[in-house]
Design a protein around this motif. Structure first.
Motif, short mmCIF file in Angstrom:
data_model
loop_
_atom_site.label_atom_id
_atom_site.label_comp_id
_atom_site.label_asym_id
_atom_site.label_seq_id
_atom_site.Cartn_x
_atom_site.Cartn_y
_atom_site.Cartn_z
N UNK A 112 6.54 4.23 4.87
CA UNK A 112 7.31 3.38 4.04
C UNK A 112 8.22 3.98 3.10
N UNK A 113 9.56 3.86 3.34
CA UNK A 113 10.28 4.61 2.52
C UNK A 113 11.50 3.86 2.13
N UNK A 114 11.61 2.37 2.50
CA UNK A 114 12.63 1.89 1.91
C UNK A 114 12.32 1.09 0.40
N UNK A 115 13.13 1.21 -0.51
CA UNK A 115 13.00 0.78 -1.71
C UNK A 115 12.25 -0.52 -1.86
N UNK A 116 13.15 -1.54 -1.46
CA UNK A 116 12.53 -2.95 -1.04
C UNK A 116 11.23 -2.98 -0.56
N UNK A 161 8.92 -0.59 -0.43
CA UNK A 161 7.79 -0.06 -1.59
C UNK A 161 7.66 -1.21 -2.74
N UNK A 162 8.37 -1.55 -3.07
CA UNK A 162 8.41 -2.38 -4.16
C UNK A 162 7.49 -3.67 -3.77
N UNK A 163 7.82 -4.22 -2.61
CA UNK A 163 7.12 -5.33 -2.06
C UNK A 163 5.63 -5.07 -1.71
N UNK A 164 5.37 -3.74 -1.37
CA UNK A 164 4.00 -3.30 -1.10
C UNK A 164 3.28 -3.06 -2.57
N UNK A 165 3.97 -2.76 -3.65
CA UNK A 165 3.35 -2.62 -4.86
C UNK A 165 2.89 -3.95 -5.44
N UNK A 166 3.84 -4.91 -4.92
CA UNK A 166 3.59 -6.26 -5.43
C UNK A 166 2.49 -6.88 -5.02
N UNK A 216 5.64 2.65 18.19
CA UNK A 216 6.65 2.01 18.71
C UNK A 216 7.81 1.56 17.71
N UNK A 217 7.40 1.41 16.33
CA UNK A 217 8.51 1.07 15.44
C UNK A 217 8.08 1.67 14.23
N UNK A 218 9.14 1.82 13.20
CA UNK A 218 8.85 2.36 12.16
C UNK A 218 7.69 1.58 11.11
N UNK A 219 7.13 2.27 10.17
CA UNK A 219 6.25 1.75 9.30
C UNK A 219 7.00 0.73 8.44
N UNK A 220 8.52 0.94 8.04
CA UNK A 220 9.07 0.14 7.31
C UNK A 220 9.31 -1.44 7.99
N UNK A 221 9.78 -0.99 9.50
CA UNK A 221 9.94 -2.28 10.04
C UNK A 221 8.81 -3.21 10.23
N UNK A 222 7.54 -2.50 10.59
CA UNK A 222 6.20 -3.10 10.63
C UNK A 222 6.05 -3.71 9.38
N UNK A 223 6.25 -2.97 8.28
CA UNK A 223 5.75 -3.62 6.97
C UNK A 223 6.74 -5.11 6.72
N UNK A 224 7.92 -4.81 7.09
CA UNK A 224 9.06 -5.87 7.05
C UNK A 224 8.44 -7.23 7.56
#
Length: 155
Positions: free
Chosen positions: A57-61, A63-68, A90-98
């Motif tokens: 996970x690399x996108x700031x938004x 990362x902030x949501x992950x921390x929240x 199949x998809x990036x961690x950022x996409x999956x976390x979103x």
């Protein structure tokens, strides 16, 4: 021209990351002052940040949501189902976390689909009003969703 060694660049990145985590912690404590009483919050957020980065996970938004989420559900990312979802190919961690966030928000906003109906009414709170952005009241809703009360304890 200033040339930095790999170690110096890594140290600067570490300082920037700690500043980011501290900013999220400060925002959380401002929005919910009870979190400021948690002596483990800073270290938990730092561990969660490192775990998020290790997951990809690399996108700031994100990362902030992950921390929240970590603030309200310590070590949520260690649950096998969540880890499996975030690391699935199949998809990036950022996409999956979103996607994970969208599903969790939907479940929080639509409690009638997770607890059944009670006498024609949903089992959750009826408070859907108010403004204040996407994180308004999310802490209370998240604690309710994961089964934690808002009273006392650090979980």
């Amino acid at each position: 021209m200033l040339e930095l060694t790999t170690e110096q660049v890594a140290a600067l990145a570490d300082i920037d990351a700690k500043r980011f985590v501290e900013g999220v912690r400060a925002d959380l404590c401002k929005q919910e002052p009870k979190l400021a009483d948690d002596p483990t919050l800073s270290s938990r957020l730092w561990r969660a940040f490192k775990a998020a980065r290790a997951l990809g996970i690399e996108r700031d938004e994100n990362l902030a949501a992950f921390l929240r989420i970590e603030a309200y559900a310590p070590s949520f990312y260690e649950q096998p189902a969540i880890r499996a979802w975030l690391t699935r190919p199949g998809r990036s961690a950022d996409e999956r976390f979103h996607d994970y966030l969208r599903v969790m928000r939907w479940k929080i906003e639509h409690p009638e689909f997770r607890g059944g109906m009670n006498n024609g009414r949903s089992g959750g709170s009826g408070d859907r009003g108010g403004s204040g952005g996407p994180w308004a009241n999310l802490g209370a809703r998240w604690r309710g969703f994961i089964g934690r009360s808002s009273g006392g304890g650090n979980g």
